[in-house]
Structures are given as C-alpha cells and as structure tokens.
Design an enzyme around this catalytic site. Structure first.
Site, PDB file in Angstrom:
ATOM      1  N   TRP B 392      -0.988   0.723 -17.375  1.00 56.26           N
ATOM      2  CA  TRP B 392      -0.007   1.419 -17.412  1.00 56.26           C
ATOM      3  C   TRP B 392       0.057   2.115 -16.027  1.00 56.26           C
ATOM      4  O   TRP B 392       1.205   2.641 -15.412  1.00 56.26           O
ATOM      5  CB  TRP B 392      -0.311   2.585 -18.528  1.00 56.26           C
ATOM      6  N   HIS B 393      -1.195   2.220 -15.360  1.00 56.79           N
ATOM      7  CA  HIS B 393      -1.248   3.142 -14.199  1.00 56.79           C
ATOM      8  C   HIS B 393      -0.659   2.269 -12.978  1.00 56.79           C
ATOM      9  O   HIS B 393      -0.102   3.001 -11.952  1.00 56.79           O
ATOM     10  CB  HIS B 393      -2.713   3.202 -13.793  1.00 56.79           C
ATOM     11  N   GLY B 394      -0.595   0.830 -13.167  1.00 55.05           N
ATOM     12  CA  GLY B 394       0.124   0.340 -11.844  1.00 55.05           C
ATOM     13  C   GLY B 394      -0.162  -1.166 -12.133  1.00 55.05           C
ATOM     14  O   GLY B 394      -1.116  -1.652 -12.940  1.00 55.05           O
TER      15      GLY B 394
END
Lengths: 346, 540
Positions: B392-394
């Site tokens: 989700w973060h990247g």
C-alpha cells in the site's frame, strides 16, 4: 494486528485523548498569554542581541563601526584597511607594524556591504580624524559584480535609517528592505533563527564561529575547513557560470566616491584582490572570469592618478590554509599580509 | 499546498472565516468545504482532481445501487454531469489560457485528455441507458455487481497510477531471469498525491453498505465532501464513512472544548513536523543517501533519525489534520498512539497509522478469516495482510519487504506466545523488564525502517552489513542533534504515556500550560526548518 484492536475494544494500555472542558474566555486568555510571553522572549533576545550580537555578521559589523567611532579624534593611521571579510581575517595590522613600522587599522566588514560601506566608513573617518597616507581596499572578486547591498549587511549595520539615507553613495531603501530591517532588529526570534539555533544546539561552534578581533581590527581565525572550502568552490564556480563578471553600478559609485575622498586629501587608494584557493585559481574558466572582473577595475585605476590595483594575480592558498575559498586562517594571514606589504611597497 | 507553507495558512484562514460566517447553514458550509477541498487538491495538479471526482461519482452510484437498487432521475443526472463536467474542467480546459483570454488555446491539444473525456462520457451514457435493467437485477446479484465495480474501479485506479510500472518492470526482470527477453511497457504517469488514502476511504463506504452496516447517502455534495475533505485528503487519517459521513450530513457544533484540543493538536503537529521530522531528515538523508561512506554507529544513528523523521512527519500531519478538523467541528480518528512505546508488534500496529491498520483488519484480515481458522491460517492471514499493507505504501520491493518483515515478527511473537498486556490493559512486565520489551520492539521497528528507507537491495545489504558501534568524526554531531531534538519530544511523550492521555499538556494548569505552549512555539521559531518540505506520506 492487535487483538484488542481487532475486537474493536480500546485497551487500557493505549493512550487516548481526553479533551478538557474549557470556556471561550479561557482559550482567549491562553492565546493572549502565549502571545505576551512570546513577546517577552523576543524582547529578551533583542536585549541579548544588543550586548552579544547573535550572528557573526552583526558582531563583525558592529565591532568595526565601534572601532571606527571610538578611535581617538587625534588618532592617525598610515594605512586604513577597508573591504570585506576576506580582508578582515587576511590583513594583520600588527604584522604591518612589524614589517614597516607603520600604523594601520583594519575596518574590513563583510562582502554583503559591497564597497558602499567602505565609502561610508572612510567618509566618517575623514570627517573626524586625520587622513591616512593610504587606503587599502580588499575585496573578493565576486563582490564587485553584486548590484545591491545584501540584507545581512543592511539589517546588521549599526546605523539608523536617516544615517543610511544621508550617506553617499546613496542607496535606495525600498519599503520591503525597511520592513526587513525592522523585523530583523525587533523580531530576532523569527528572523535570526539560524544563528539562535547554532547558539543553542552547539555553543562551542557558535563561540568558535564568532569574530576574534584584536584592538587593530584583525580577526584571528585559526580553524581551516578544507571540506567547506571545496563545497564553497563548487558554489563559486556554479554562480560564476550564471552571473556575468562586471562592476556593478553601485560598486562603481562607491569606488568613485572613495576615489574622490582620497583625491581630495592626497591619499593613495590601493585596490587588492582577496586571497584565493589554489585549486580554483588554476582553473582556466576561473582565470578567464577573474580577468573579466579585473578589466573594469584596471580601467578605473588607469583613469584615477592615485589609484592602483595590486594582487592582479590573486595570492593562492591551499585548502588546509582556508576557511572558505577566500578566507585565510592562521599563518596564511601573515603570509598574505607580508605579500600585501611587499606589493604596496613595490 | 503544504500544511507547513504560508499559502496553506492563508488558504485555511480564508476558508475558516467563510465557514464561521456560514454557521447554521449546513449545505452552504459543505459547499464551501467542497470547493476549498477541490482547490486544495487541484493546486497540485488539476488533472488529479478528475481522478478524485471519478472515484467519487463511481462510489456514489455504486453505494446507491447496492443499498437502494436504483438512482432517482436527479441523482443519475447529477452524478453523470458531475463527472463529465469535472472531466471537461480538469482535463481539456486550459485555464491559464482561458483566463488570459487566448481563445485559440483554451482547449487542450493533448489527444489523451480528449479520449479520457470521451470514454468517461460514453460510460456515463451507457450507465444511464442501462440503469433500468441494472435496477431490475436480483438484489444479491446487483449488490455483488456494484460492490465489485467499486472495488475494481478503485483498485484499478491504484493499479494504473501507482503499481503498473512496478509490476511491468518486475515481470520483465523475472522473465529476463528465466531467459525470456521482453520489452518493458511502462506508462508515463505521475503518481497523484494521496491516491491510496482516498481510494481506501471511498472503498470502505461501498464495502460497509454492502455489509449493511451503513446506508448510502443520496447527497452527491455530502459524499464528494466526505471523499475530499481537505484536512485529511492527502495523508489521512483514512476515515470511515460511518464516522465522517455522518458528521458531513449532520449540523456541526464548534465547541470551546474542541477548539482548545484542536489548537493544541495543530501546535504539536507543527512541532513534530518542522522541528523533529525536518531536522531528523537532515541526518537520515545524509546517512542513507551517502550510505557507502558511513559505517557502524553512523548507520545506527541514521536509522534512529529516520524513525523519528517518519514518525514526526506522519503523526505531525495527522495531528494538524485532526486539529484543523476540530476547529470546524469535525472529529477525525486518532491515527497515532505513541507507537515507539509499543511492547510487541501487535501493540505497535494498535498505535501506528491506526486508520490504515484498522482498515486492513476490517476489510482484509477478518474477511480472510482472521484468527478463526486455526493457527496456520492465522499466520498466513497476518503475513498476507502485512505484505499488502507494505505494498500500500508504494510500488517498490522495499515496502513489500518491510510489510513481510512486520508480518514475520507478528507471527514470531504469536508463536512465542508473548502476552504484553493483562486483560485490563496493564502491561504484564514492569521496571527493567518493561523497558527491555519496549527497547526490543523499538529495535525491531528500526530494522523495519531500514528496509523502508533503503532504495535497493544492495543498499539494504550494505546498511545491515555496516551496522555497529564504531564511530566516525561525524557520529558525535549526529548523536548531539538526535538527543537535542528528540529529548523534548520524548519528555512530552513520557508524560502522555504515563497519564494515558495524548492531550496531557492541555490539562496543565493555566500558567504552566501557557509556558509549555510558548516553549513549543519558541522551539518552532528557532529550530523549525523554514523551507516547506513535503510530508513523506503524500507519496503514498
């Protein structure tokens, strides 16, 4: 994933927010209280700044103007040294006395003041004290192209608005600049935060970074910083690529004013280039740039009979003898002074 | 427009003044907030605004189709016009040319923009034509269809704008390793700020309706504001419709209690951002960007600096967002609960980015079976959830590694049967034992942050290989700055942890409170980094 969180229950171990009941009046008192206290802190810093200038530029400017103003009216010097911070820590009057027996005074300040501050200081000196035989003007090559006095100079000059506006060459104080001077002087908490930050975080560095002026105005610095010198060289070269080498109108006006003052009293004016890092001085692009900076100065000297340019080839120093590309430290200042005396003697 | 910029402060003051003037007029207040939110978001890139309006329109329609099975004529036209007009305004109108009166240049010459607009208009038209037939579908089928449409469209936006290049590159590399040479196909797209936040937020709306935990809103204006509410739009907290939408639709009261708490949160949030995070970034960036030149203690100090940088940055943003919302009478969820005081990984995720961890728990971990299907499946679910949480973060393998690492330590702690709290919330350990548990968890968190901060596997290996206690001439300076900046933060946090109250400073008696607030402001004035730097989590 927390068990408690999964079950949707906030466990007692976790901190939470408990807003307290307050009245609008209490919030108002809180805000006002904080504002008043901030003002008190700010005024304390203004008082501190008056006694112990918070930043190095302020310290230097005030110290040099104080030296000028407090010199005895009958005090006569043979050489009056003016210019920027490269001269401040490069020309040692004690060494000049040892070599020549002549008296001199180092009133060099900072490059952000251009040659304008030099003209103002010289006029002030000549108004109240006997004329020297020579005025030595030391500047780093890149000061000559600067078109305006920097804020760091304007806000730290110990002169009020009327004095600045009455001085010659005259400078225009825009409302923005006037506002800047006022806020800098009266809101140090906001405007002098970088110096305050160093002062509080690293008092040793702050103390080491201050000027160590002797009674003749020479700033004894002895900490070379080769790493900083190399960074500074890259900055210089980058700036040179985008800024044309010229003599700015304001510097030309200042130089003309200095030459007029000198001519009126039969004083010889010597313009000298500051010391420079050897690695940089060897670069063809730098040599070319420097030649283009020197050209209008040579023309100026040729047009005025008692003006001459020395250090046409700036004196070179290694990174271990410098604080920045043009600020010598320790024994290098002595060598620079020796060479200055020799070139003037020539 | 960054919270730590004068442009934002001016923007907020103007919006807030208007908001106060419109009190008791809910619809007008909501309209003002929506315009302000779109202005705020459009200031990054006007084209991003189209994405958010597209996501809004799709989920608005899906919500109603799941819940009610049809849209009224007005709702259909409003949502259709909304998405087409924002497409027109954000994709094909060249506003600077229009405002300058250059009539020949007022429409975009980029064919892609026109194709997007044509596509959206066509899909809208098809929906309007098919509406009656879709409404006539059997309820369960219709509900499944529209919740799938919502999830697929939101994840599709993420896939195209955030993950496409990552997966395409990874596939090419993988096949290249197997001897198959493929030409990489990559998209020239800019990652829209905050896309992961608002897509997750809107998905929670349709998922909750599908679970019959929430009724769909008939107001497009209210729903659009729920999706784009500017304080939390680009970096959270990721709000649930159950919490925020209700506050959008009902009249709000601005109480002195909320304003008081809000002012403290804003002050404390700015302190964490500009004093802690931005100063710690100077150390962390120096060490991690030049990691080849650092060894031993410098790398450890760099990792600690990054831990405080990312905490100060993200929790600072959350605090400011929550404080601003409180000033307007909104209550956003607490996103951070002193995460570095956690005693175990489970505790850490109850304290760090709570709005994301609880989202993953509710919409991923529990639907996967949670811990109800035996230990093996629980471990698998935990690992999968954390892997996706990392992703989700990247779109980068370091985030996947970071998620996998957290999944691993969650599983290991479970396998070891570590219980850090009694049922009543008291820690099971005391004194040095408690400190050791906290230090161990902080150490594990640091390992995770190294994975998070490194940009390549080579860097991960070099940094872990270089960790140690050997110092360099720079170590003392790093340590001094770390101590100098982190100490005031920790002192306040110890008080917060001991009192179990994040607003402990707001509870001080008036004199000490004024002193404390002034001290924080003085620290911000002197040590705050002035150049407005972006918040790390904007990129996610």
């Amino acid at each position: 994933m927390g068990e408690e969180a999964r079950s949707g229950r906030l466990p007692g171990g976790l901190p939470h927010e408990t807003p307290r009941e307050v009245t609008p009046g209490e919030i108002l008192r809180l805000v006002l209280g904080v504002l008043v206290l901030l003002l008190v802190v700010d005024l304390l810093l203004v008082a501190l700044d008056a006694r112990l200038p918070i930043n190095r530029t302020g310290h230097l400017l005030r110290a040099k103007w104080t030296l000028l103003e407090t010199a005895a009216p009958e005090r006569r010097v043979d050489w009056l040294v003016l210019g920027d911070s490269s001269g401040n820590q490069g020309v040692d009057p004690t060494r000049i006395r040892e070599l020549t027996g002549l008296e001199s005074l180092n009133l060099c300040t900072v490059g952000a003041c251009l040659a304008v501050d030099d003209a103002w200081m010289l006029e002030r000196w000549l108004d109240t004290r006997p004329a020297p035989d020579k005025v030595i003007l030391i500047h780093v090559y890149d000061v000559w192209r600067r078109a305006e006095m920097g804020n760091s100079c304007l806000v730290n000059l110990p002169l009020d608005r009327e004095q600045i506006e009455a001085a010659r060459p005259a400078i225009e104080l825009s409302s923005g600049k006037r506002r800047k001077i006022l806020t800098f002087r009266w809101l140090p908490l906001l405007m002098q935060h970088e110096s305050l930050s160093v002062m509080l975080r690293d008092p040793a560095r702050f103390a080491a970074n201050r000027s160590h002026l002797d009674e003749l105005g020479f700033d004894h610095q002895d900490r070379a910083d080769p790493e900083r010198v190399r960074r500074n060289m890259a900055e210089h070269l980058a700036e040179n690529r985008v800024t044309p080498p010229e003599l700015s109108a304001l510097n030309r006006a200042a130089l003309t004013r200095i030459a007029e003052l000198c001519a009126a009293r039969e004083i010889e004016l010597v313009i000298a280039f500051a010391p420079i890092l050897d690695e940089m001085a060897e670069l063809p692009e730098f040599r070319d740039y420097l030649a283009r900076v020197a050209a209008p100065l040579e023309t100026f000297a040729a047009e005025h009979p008692k003006v001459r340019l020395v250090f046409r080839e700036p004196m070179r120093f290694s990174a271990t003898e410098l604080e920045t590309v043009d600020h010598v430290v320790g024994a290098a200042a002595r060598r620079y002074t020796d060479e200055l005396v020799r070139q003037i003697g020539d | 427009m960054l919270f730590n910029s004068t442009a934002f402060v001016t923007f907020f003051l103007v919006v807030y003044l208007g908001y106060l003037l419109l009190r008791r007029r809910l619809a007008a207040q909501n309209l003002l907030l929506l315009v302000a939110s779109y202005w705020f978001y459009g200031s990054w890139d006007l084209r991003f605004l189209f994405l958010i309006s597209l996501s809004t329109a799709i989920d608005f329609v899906c919500g109603l189709m799941i819940d009610r099975g049809h849209l009224s004529r007005g709702e259909r036209w409003k949502s259709g016009l909304f998405v087409v007009l924002t497409g027109l305004g954000c994709l094909v109108v060249d506003w600077p040319a229009l405002l300058a009166g250059r009539s020949g240049e007022m429409l975009s010459a980029d064919p892609l923009m026109w194709r997007c607009l044509a596509g959206v208009t066509a899909v809208t038209g098809v929906f309007l034509l098919l509406h009656r037939r879709l409404s006539a579908l059997p309820e369960e089928r219709r509900r499944r269809l529209f919740v799938s449409l919502s999830v697929i469209s939101n994840l599709g936006l993420l896939a195209v704008f955030k993950y496409f290049n990552f997966f395409a590159d990874s596939l090419v590399t993988l096949l290249g390793g197997l001897g198959l040479q493929l030409h990489p196909v990559t998209l020239q797209v800019v990652l829209p700020v905050g896309i992961s936040f608002y897509t997750f937020q809107t998905m929670s709306y349709t998922l909750d309706i599908h679970r019959r935990q929430l009724a769909a809103t008939p107001s497009l204006l209210d729903f659009a504001l729920f999706v784009s509410f500017f304080p939390q739009l680009v970096a959270g907290p990721i709000e649930r419709a159950r919490n925020l939408l209700g506050q959008v639709t009902a009249p709000r009261r601005i109480t002195a209690k909320a304003v008081h708490a809000g002012l403290f949160l804003i002050l404390w949030g700015y302190f964490k951002k500009v004093v802690i995070a931005d100063n710690m970034a100077l150390i962390a960036d120096q060490v991690f960007n030049g990691y080849e030149h650092y060894q031993g203690l410098d790398l450890v100090l760099g990792a600690i600096a990054f831990a405080f940088q990312i905490y100060g940055d993200f929790s600072g943003y959350s605090d400011i967002a929550r404080g601003l919302a409180k000033l307007m009478g909104f209550e956003l969820m607490v996103n951070f609960r002193l995460p570095y005081f956690a005693l175990d990984p489970s505790d850490f995720w109850s304290r760090w980015h709570v709005s994301l961890s609880s989202w993953l728990r509710d919409y991923l971990y529990i639907p996967l079976g949670g811990n109800r299907r035996g230990p093996g499946r629980t471990y698998l679910n935990l690992t999968l959830t954390m892997l996706l949480g990392g992703l989700w973060h990247g779109a980068s393998w370091n985030f996947v590694l970071w998620g996998a690492f957290h999944g691993l330590i969650l599983v290991v702690y479970r396998l070891l049967g570590v219980e850090s709290y009694h049922r009543d919330g008291r820690p099971t350990a005391r004194g040095w034992h408690l400190a050791a548990k906290m230090a161990t968890m902080f150490g594990l968190t640091l390992i995770g942050w190294i994975l998070f901060r490194c940009h390549s596997l080579a860097q991960v290996i070099a940094v872990f290989g270089g960790l140690g206690f050997g110092s360099s001439p720079e170590s003392a300076g790093f340590a001094r700055d770390l101590l100098f900046f982190v100490t005031p933060l920790l002192l306040v946090q110890i008080a917060q942890q001991r009192s179990r109250d994040l607003l402990v400073l707001a509870h001080l008696r008036p004199g000490p409170r004024i002193l404390a607030y002034t001290a924080i402001l003085v620290l911000i004035c002197i040590f705050g980094v002035r150049a407005a730097s972006e918040f790390i989590y904007f990129q996610f």
